[in-house]
Enzyme design. Structure first.
Site, PDB file in Angstrom:
ATOM      1  N   HIS A   5       5.705  -2.515   8.249  1.00  0.00           N
ATOM      2  CA  HIS A   5       6.791  -1.727   8.455  1.00  0.00           C
ATOM      3  C   HIS A   5       6.650  -0.504   7.539  1.00  0.00           C
ATOM      4  O   HIS A   5       7.030   0.708   7.991  1.00  0.00           O
ATOM      5  CB  HIS A   5       8.198  -2.495   7.898  1.00  0.00           C
ATOM      6  CG  HIS A   5       9.418  -1.713   7.687  1.00  0.00           C
ATOM      7  ND1 HIS A   5       9.661  -1.206   6.657  1.00  0.00           N
ATOM      8  CD2 HIS A   5      10.389  -1.469   8.589  1.00  0.00           C
ATOM      9  CE1 HIS A   5      10.862  -0.506   6.959  1.00  0.00           C
ATOM     10  NE2 HIS A   5      11.198  -0.812   7.940  1.00  0.00           N
ATOM     11  N   ASP A  34      16.649 -11.609  10.810  1.00  0.00           N
ATOM     12  CA  ASP A  34      15.768 -12.023  10.064  1.00  0.00           C
ATOM     13  C   ASP A  34      15.640 -13.665  10.056  1.00  0.00           C
ATOM     14  O   ASP A  34      14.680 -14.098   9.717  1.00  0.00           O
ATOM     15  CB  ASP A  34      16.145 -11.672   8.614  1.00  0.00           C
ATOM     16  CG  ASP A  34      15.684 -10.275   8.403  1.00  0.00           C
ATOM     17  OD1 ASP A  34      15.136  -9.502   9.056  1.00  0.00           O
ATOM     18  OD2 ASP A  34      16.550  -9.489   7.385  1.00  0.00           O
ATOM     19  N   HIS A  82      13.171 -10.344  13.921  1.00  0.00           N
ATOM     20  CA  HIS A  82      13.308  -9.274  12.886  1.00  0.00           C
ATOM     21  C   HIS A  82      12.088  -9.286  12.181  1.00  0.00           C
ATOM     22  O   HIS A  82      11.930  -9.868  11.257  1.00  0.00           O
ATOM     23  CB  HIS A  82      14.443  -8.618  12.211  1.00  0.00           C
ATOM     24  CG  HIS A  82      14.374  -7.591  11.491  1.00  0.00           C
ATOM     25  ND1 HIS A  82      14.392  -7.195  10.032  1.00  0.00           N
ATOM     26  CD2 HIS A  82      14.055  -5.999  12.112  1.00  0.00           C
ATOM     27  CE1 HIS A  82      14.349  -5.779   9.831  1.00  0.00           C
ATOM     28  NE2 HIS A  82      14.333  -5.178  10.956  1.00  0.00           N
ATOM     29  N   ARG A  83      10.787  -8.314  12.419  1.00  0.00           N
ATOM     30  CA  ARG A  83       9.313  -8.444  11.895  1.00  0.00           C
ATOM     31  C   ARG A  83       9.248  -9.959  11.932  1.00  0.00           C
ATOM     32  O   ARG A  83       8.459 -10.275  10.810  1.00  0.00           O
ATOM     33  CB  ARG A  83       9.568  -8.035  10.439  1.00  0.00           C
ATOM     34  CG  ARG A  83      10.246  -6.372  10.433  1.00  0.00           C
ATOM     35  CD  ARG A  83      10.491  -6.161   9.000  1.00  0.00           C
ATOM     36  NE  ARG A  83      11.355  -4.960   8.839  1.00  0.00           N
ATOM     37  CZ  ARG A  83      11.876  -4.334   7.673  1.00  0.00           C
ATOM     38  NH1 ARG A  83      11.434  -4.813   6.584  1.00  0.00           N
ATOM     39  NH2 ARG A  83      12.646  -3.145   7.771  1.00  0.00           N
ATOM     40  N   ASP A 120       6.858  -3.452  13.768  1.00  0.00           N
ATOM     41  CA  ASP A 120       6.551  -2.106  13.545  1.00  0.00           C
ATOM     42  C   ASP A 120       5.273  -1.683  13.510  1.00  0.00           C
ATOM     43  O   ASP A 120       4.289  -2.316  12.929  1.00  0.00           O
ATOM     44  CB  ASP A 120       7.054  -1.727  11.900  1.00  0.00           C
ATOM     45  CG  ASP A 120       8.535  -2.190  12.058  1.00  0.00           C
ATOM     46  OD1 ASP A 120       9.679  -1.598  12.080  1.00  0.00           O
ATOM     47  OD2 ASP A 120       8.657  -3.467  11.196  1.00  0.00           O
ATOM     48  N   LYS A 154       6.674   3.739  13.780  1.00  0.00           N
ATOM     49  CA  LYS A 154       7.213   4.189  12.513  1.00  0.00           C
ATOM     50  C   LYS A 154       6.676   5.714  12.365  1.00  0.00           C
ATOM     51  O   LYS A 154       5.647   5.868  11.417  1.00  0.00           O
ATOM     52  CB  LYS A 154       6.568   3.224  11.373  1.00  0.00           C
ATOM     53  CG  LYS A 154       7.303   1.800  11.402  1.00  0.00           C
ATOM     54  CD  LYS A 154       8.568   1.807  11.347  1.00  0.00           C
ATOM     55  CE  LYS A 154       9.090   2.075   9.822  1.00  0.00           C
ATOM     56  NZ  LYS A 154      10.462   2.120   9.929  1.00  0.00           N
ATOM     57  N   GLU A 172       8.668  -1.026  17.408  1.00  0.00           N
ATOM     58  CA  GLU A 172       9.317   0.217  16.802  1.00  0.00           C
ATOM     59  C   GLU A 172       8.114   1.107  16.253  1.00  0.00           C
ATOM     60  O   GLU A 172       7.112   0.952  15.610  1.00  0.00           O
ATOM     61  CB  GLU A 172      10.269  -0.257  15.641  1.00  0.00           C
ATOM     62  CG  GLU A 172      10.664   1.062  14.699  1.00  0.00           C
ATOM     63  CD  GLU A 172      11.712   0.815  13.598  1.00  0.00           C
ATOM     64  OE1 GLU A 172      11.830   2.010  12.923  1.00  0.00           O
ATOM     65  OE2 GLU A 172      11.968  -0.158  13.337  1.00  0.00           O
ATOM     66  N   GLU A 211      10.494  -8.439  17.088  1.00  0.00           N
ATOM     67  CA  GLU A 211      10.567  -6.963  16.675  1.00  0.00           C
ATOM     68  C   GLU A 211       9.612  -6.674  15.695  1.00  0.00           C
ATOM     69  O   GLU A 211       9.319  -7.436  14.885  1.00  0.00           O
ATOM     70  CB  GLU A 211      11.930  -6.655  16.331  1.00  0.00           C
ATOM     71  CG  GLU A 211      12.026  -5.158  15.913  1.00  0.00           C
ATOM     72  CD  GLU A 211      11.745  -4.638  14.476  1.00  0.00           C
ATOM     73  OE1 GLU A 211      11.755  -3.539  14.357  1.00  0.00           O
ATOM     74  OE2 GLU A 211      11.367  -5.584  13.618  1.00  0.00           O
TER      75      GLU A 211
END
Length: 242
Positions: free
Chosen positions: A49, A230, A7-8, A36, A112, A110, A34
């Site tokens: 993000h 994470d 995640h990120r 953003d 945004k 993702e 992943e």
């Protein structure tokens, strides 16, 4: 096998959405990352993000008000100020895609665009994916479901997945109505029954953000399609037990 998406990047241990975080995800053996994306004032796709730079950098203001040149002057490691982290820049999606040439990671992008209406974002992202030939390695997700449908119409070969955080009735039916092959629910609204029924109906389930041992154990035990975490290194170690 349940796939593990960082995640990120490895956001639990490294500055989120930076090349350091993505490199760490690769090092520990994650299956994917992943990230953003937002658009700068001059229309460049950048990996961050929040709609503003306030939380994760040493700057202030909205991404949309910065040129790429000015955005790149900021330090993007404010979530981790330990000295061993280099002064990270906000990456462009181009940079991440260049790095991906040397690995086989899947990339969940993702969009945004639920708060900011970034005109042309879908076209820019799809064009970049196709320029690199990554249609088979990319998943596009968003809380803006109109946006992912627009992406699917632009390129039917690219996988899309709706993000959502409140309960949906028969989410696999909803996903199919969008032309999506997957759903990305908050793990709190992804019961065992919802996950199993979705997968039985050919819809992959990738809950977010799964960090705690009991959550990981539950999802590994039922063979969930993937998880977004994470802490990919921790998740990988736990996965080997199931």
């Amino acid at each position: 096998m349940t796939l593990i998406f960082a995640h990120r990047g490895s956001a639990g241990t490294h500055p989120e959405n930076t090349m350091d975080a993505f490199l760490e995800a690769e090092r520990v053996g994650a299956d994917g990352i992943e990230l953003d994306v937002q658009l700068t004032r001059d229309g460049e796709i950048v990996v961050i993000h929040d709609e503003t730079v306030d939380r994760t950098t040493n700057g202030k203001g909205f991404i949309k008000d910065y040129s790429l040149k000015d955005l790149r002057k900021l330090h993007a490691h404010s979530t981790f100020k330990k000295k061993f982290f280099n002064k990270q820049k906000i990456p462009t999606l181009n940079e991440v895609f260049d790095w991906m040439k040397n690995n086989s990671l899947i990339c969940n992008i993702e969009l945004k665009n639920s708060i900011m209406d970034y005109e042309g974002m879908e076209e820019k992202v799809i064009n970049l994916i196709n320029r690199y030939g990554y249609a088979g390695r990319v998943i596009i997700s968003s809380f803006n479901h109109y946006s992912i449908v627009a992406c699917k119409r632009l390129d039917p070969t690219i996988e899309i997945a709706p993000l959502y955080s409140t309960g949906l009735y028969m989410p696999w039916v909803y996903a199919q109505s969008l032309g999506a092959d997957a759903i990305h629910p908050n793990q709190k609204v992804a019961s065992d029954e919802i996950i199993s029924e979705s997968m039985r109906n050919g819809v992959s389930v990738r809950p977010y953000t799964v960090n705690k041992a009991p959550q990981l154990k539950r999802l590994f035990t039922i063979g969930c399609s993937a998880i977004v975490t994470d802490y990919p290194e921790k998740a990988i170690k736990m996965r080997s037990e199931y």
